[in-house]
Every structure is written in C-alpha cells, then in structure tokens.
Write a protein that holds these residues in place. Structure first.
Motif: not given
Length: 87
Positions: A38-39, A43-45, A49-51, A67-68
């Motif tokens: 899950v981590g 981290a990848l998703v 999303v941040a990008g 945070a995301i």
C-alpha cells in the motif's frame, strides 16, 4: 529501472505505509507486506497526483507531495483492512 531505484521505492513505500498506518486511529489488522505494498502504491500515485497539480518539484522537501502520499496510504490501509475484515 535500476536495482537502486527498486530498493529506494521499497524503502519509501515502507516509510509511507507506516506513516499511513499512524494516521489511522486504533489498531490495523493487516500485515507488514500489505503495509509495504500500500505504501509503494501510495507513493507512486501520490507523486503522479502532485505532478498533476504542479507541486511535485519544489525547493527543499516536497511537503505537499508527502502529505498527499501519506493521505493516500491512510486510505489504502483503511481499505485493505476493511476488505480483510469481511473475510
């Protein structure tokens, strides 16, 4: 992807997964392997999303991206826990 990239993804996944578990109150009845998976996914998703929001590359530590990722890990840990508790 090189071996160092895979190792880095696993380490970051462990950290993000643990932080995601800490955000959720109470005890989670999922294993360490699920937490790591899950981590890594969070981290990848979370990076994607941040990008998409344009906050992935900032000066210093990327607090918004982190945070995301932690939020997504908390959602993922909660979701896996619910799925496993139905069995």
């Amino acid at each position: 992807m090189e071996i160092s990239g895979i190792f880095t993804a696993i380490v970051i996944g462990i950290v993000i997964g643990i932080l995601g578990r800490l955000v959720i109150p109470g005890r989670q009845r999922i294993g360490v392997l699920w937490t790591i998976l899950v981590g890594i996914a969070a981290a990848l998703v979370g990076t994607a999303v941040a990008g998409a929001f344009g906050v992935a590359d900032t000066r210093g530590i990327d607090w918004i991206e982190l945070a995301i990722q932690i939020g997504l890990a908390a959602l993922g840990v909660g979701g896996v826990e619910r799925l496993k508790s139905r069995r």
